[in-house]
Motif scaffolding. Structure first.
Motif, PDB file in Angstrom:
ATOM      1  N   ALA A   4       0.834  -1.205   0.000  1.00 44.75           N
ATOM      2  CA  ALA A   4       0.000   0.000   0.000  1.00 44.75           C
ATOM      3  C   ALA A   4       0.873   1.261   0.000  1.00 44.75           C
ATOM      4  N   VAL A   5       1.974   1.257   0.731  1.00 50.23           N
ATOM      5  CA  VAL A   5       2.877   2.413   0.785  1.00 50.23           C
ATOM      6  C   VAL A   5       3.558   2.603  -0.572  1.00 50.23           C
ATOM      7  N   VAL A   6       3.975   1.516  -1.206  1.00 59.03           N
ATOM      8  CA  VAL A   6       4.617   1.594  -2.514  1.00 59.03           C
ATOM      9  C   VAL A   6       3.636   2.170  -3.542  1.00 59.03           C
ATOM     10  N   VAL A   7       2.393   1.729  -3.517  1.00 57.97           N
ATOM     11  CA  VAL A   7       1.382   2.239  -4.436  1.00 57.97           C
ATOM     12  C   VAL A   7       1.147   3.725  -4.196  1.00 57.97           C
ATOM     13  N   LEU A   8       1.073   4.146  -2.936  1.00 59.11           N
ATOM     14  CA  LEU A   8       0.878   5.558  -2.601  1.00 59.11           C
ATOM     15  C   LEU A   8       2.036   6.409  -3.128  1.00 59.11           C
ATOM     16  N   LEU A   9       3.264   5.957  -2.920  1.00 60.33           N
ATOM     17  CA  LEU A   9       4.433   6.695  -3.417  1.00 60.33           C
ATOM     18  C   LEU A   9       4.423   6.770  -4.945  1.00 60.33           C
ATOM     19  N   PHE A  10       4.036   5.683  -5.584  1.00 57.66           N
ATOM     20  CA  PHE A  10       3.943   5.679  -7.046  1.00 57.66           C
ATOM     21  C   PHE A  10       2.902   6.682  -7.530  1.00 57.66           C
ATOM     22  N   ARG A  11       1.765   6.747  -6.868  1.00 55.37           N
ATOM     23  CA  ARG A  11       0.718   7.709  -7.243  1.00 55.37           C
ATOM     24  C   ARG A  11       1.200   9.155  -7.063  1.00 55.37           C
ATOM     25  N   ILE A  12       1.883   9.422  -5.969  1.00 55.32           N
ATOM     26  CA  ILE A  12       2.403  10.773  -5.722  1.00 55.32           C
ATOM     27  C   ILE A  12       3.421  11.146  -6.805  1.00 55.32           C
ATOM     28  N   LEU A  13       4.298  10.214  -7.153  1.00 59.21           N
ATOM     29  CA  LEU A  13       5.279  10.456  -8.206  1.00 59.21           C
ATOM     30  C   LEU A  13       4.581  10.704  -9.543  1.00 59.21           C
ATOM     31  N   LEU A  14       3.565   9.939  -9.845  1.00 55.74           N
ATOM     32  CA  LEU A  14       2.824  10.107 -11.090  1.00 55.74           C
ATOM     33  C   LEU A  14       2.152  11.479 -11.156  1.00 55.74           C
ATOM     34  N   VAL A  15       1.549  11.926 -10.069  1.00 59.76           N
ATOM     35  CA  VAL A  15       0.913  13.252 -10.025  1.00 59.76           C
ATOM     36  C   VAL A  15       1.970  14.348 -10.190  1.00 59.76           C
ATOM     37  N   ALA A  16       3.119  14.198  -9.539  1.00 60.69           N
ATOM     38  CA  ALA A  16       4.193  15.193  -9.662  1.00 60.69           C
ATOM     39  C   ALA A  16       4.683  15.271 -11.106  1.00 60.69           C
ATOM     40  N   LEU A  17       4.856  14.131 -11.765  1.00 59.43           N
ATOM     41  CA  LEU A  17       5.278  14.131 -13.166  1.00 59.43           C
ATOM     42  C   LEU A  17       4.222  14.765 -14.058  1.00 59.43           C
ATOM     43  N   LEU A  18       2.961  14.534 -13.781  1.00 60.29           N
ATOM     44  CA  LEU A  18       1.886  15.148 -14.551  1.00 60.29           C
ATOM     45  C   LEU A  18       1.925  16.670 -14.410  1.00 60.29           C
ATOM     46  N   TYR A  19       2.123  17.173 -13.199  1.00 56.41           N
ATOM     47  CA  TYR A  19       2.214  18.619 -12.993  1.00 56.41           C
ATOM     48  C   TYR A  19       3.443  19.215 -13.691  1.00 56.41           C
ATOM     49  N   LEU A  20       4.561  18.520 -13.672  1.00 59.67           N
ATOM     50  CA  LEU A  20       5.756  19.000 -14.390  1.00 59.67           C
ATOM     51  C   LEU A  20       5.493  19.055 -15.890  1.00 59.67           C
ATOM     52  N   PHE A  21       4.833  18.049 -16.420  1.00 61.77           N
ATOM     53  CA  PHE A  21       4.492  18.045 -17.834  1.00 61.77           C
ATOM     54  C   PHE A  21       3.588  19.227 -18.180  1.00 61.77           C
ATOM     55  N   LEU A  22       2.555  19.456 -17.389  1.00 63.09           N
ATOM     56  CA  LEU A  22       1.643  20.575 -17.637  1.00 63.09           C
ATOM     57  C   LEU A  22       2.367  21.918 -17.531  1.00 63.09           C
ATOM     58  N   ALA A  23       3.289  22.043 -16.592  1.00 61.57           N
ATOM     59  CA  ALA A  23       4.063  23.283 -16.455  1.00 61.57           C
ATOM     60  C   ALA A  23       4.897  23.517 -17.719  1.00 61.57           C
ATOM     61  N   GLN A  24       5.493  22.458 -18.280  1.00 56.13           N
ATOM     62  CA  GLN A  24       6.275  22.595 -19.519  1.00 56.13           C
ATOM     63  C   GLN A  24       5.379  23.025 -20.680  1.00 56.13           C
ATOM     64  N   VAL A  25       4.185  22.452 -20.779  1.00 56.68           N
ATOM     65  CA  VAL A  25       3.256  22.811 -21.846  1.00 56.68           C
ATOM     66  C   VAL A  25       2.882  24.282 -21.744  1.00 56.68           C
ATOM     67  N   VAL A  26       2.575  24.751 -20.547  1.00 58.99           N
ATOM     68  CA  VAL A  26       2.205  26.157 -20.345  1.00 58.99           C
ATOM     69  C   VAL A  26       3.383  27.068 -20.683  1.00 58.99           C
ATOM     70  N   ARG A  27       4.594  26.688 -20.284  1.00 58.64           N
ATOM     71  CA  ARG A  27       5.781  27.497 -20.568  1.00 58.64           C
ATOM     72  C   ARG A  27       6.012  27.610 -22.078  1.00 58.64           C
ATOM     73  N   ILE A  28       5.888  26.513 -22.794  1.00 53.78           N
ATOM     74  CA  ILE A  28       6.093  26.520 -24.245  1.00 53.78           C
ATOM     75  C   ILE A  28       5.014  27.342 -24.933  1.00 53.78           C
ATOM     76  N   MET A  29       3.765  27.203 -24.492  1.00 54.21           N
ATOM     77  CA  MET A  29       2.676  27.985 -25.082  1.00 54.21           C
ATOM     78  C   MET A  29       2.893  29.473 -24.851  1.00 54.21           C
ATOM     79  N   TYR A  30       3.312  29.846 -23.646  1.00 50.25           N
ATOM     80  CA  TYR A  30       3.571  31.248 -23.333  1.00 50.25           C
ATOM     81  C   TYR A  30       4.673  31.803 -24.231  1.00 50.25           C
ATOM     82  N   ARG A  31       5.762  31.021 -24.398  1.00 47.58           N
ATOM     83  CA  ARG A  31       6.866  31.455 -25.255  1.00 47.58           C
ATOM     84  C   ARG A  31       6.403  31.637 -26.698  1.00 47.58           C
ATOM     85  N   ASP A  32       5.645  30.676 -27.214  1.00 45.78           N
ATOM     86  CA  ASP A  32       5.170  30.763 -28.594  1.00 45.78           C
ATOM     87  C   ASP A  32       4.217  31.931 -28.787  1.00 45.78           C
TER      88      ASP A  32
END
Length: 152
Positions: A4-32
């Motif tokens: 259960a702890v491993v699954v929780l850590l995996f979910r937190i990591l997945l959410v963090a990666l999703l937010y980093l991806f969205l931040a990159q998309v917003v940064r690229i859109m702003y630049r363009d």
């Protein structure tokens, strides 16, 4: 560590990666969007010596989509090249991403070669570094031939 702890850590990591991806998309859109925004109009006499503005006139379009006689009003500075952020986008394989910069100073306009692979020619001679421009000068940028014209 329990499953259960491993699954929780995996979910937190997945959410963090999703937010980093969205931040990159917003940064690229702003630049363009910033690049695509229309540049503010140049004010007459606002560049270079008092009362003068300048333009480039296409003499020979080479392999570009430009038309002979097409005019480009210059602002200070004006960048020519293949890079999308260029003020004058020159779609020619013989032109570097950042090929040439045109600058206005207290003594007038000058052309600065930005170490372009194929170089820039000013009135038929290789442009090295920065050289002053006068009305009527011919600039060869790749296969594109331009005339520098001062307006008074």
């Amino acid at each position: 560590m329990s499953f259960a702890v491993v699954v929780l850590l995996f979910r937190i990591l997945l959410v963090a990666l999703l937010y980093l991806f969205l931040a990159q998309v917003v940064r690229i859109m702003y630049r363009d969007l910033r690049i695509a925004a229309p540049s503010p109009p140049t004010t007459p006499g606002g560049s270079g010596r008092s009362g003068t503005s300048a333009q480039l006139v296409v003499l020979s379009a080479g392999q570009t989509a430009f038309q002979a006689g097409q005019q480009f009003r210059l602002r200070n500075p004006t960048l020519l090249g293949r890079e999308p952020a260029s003020d004058i986008l020159v779609d020619d394989d013989f032109v570097s991403a950042q090929h040439l910069k045109l600058l206005s100073g207290p003594t007038g306009w000058s052309a600065q070669d930005l170490n372009a692979t194929n170089g820039t020619r000013l009135n038929g001679s290789r442009l090295r570094g920065t050289m002053p421009l006068k009305s009527g000068d011919i600039l060869d940028v790749g296969r594109l031939k331009l005339r520098f014209v001062l307006d008074h």
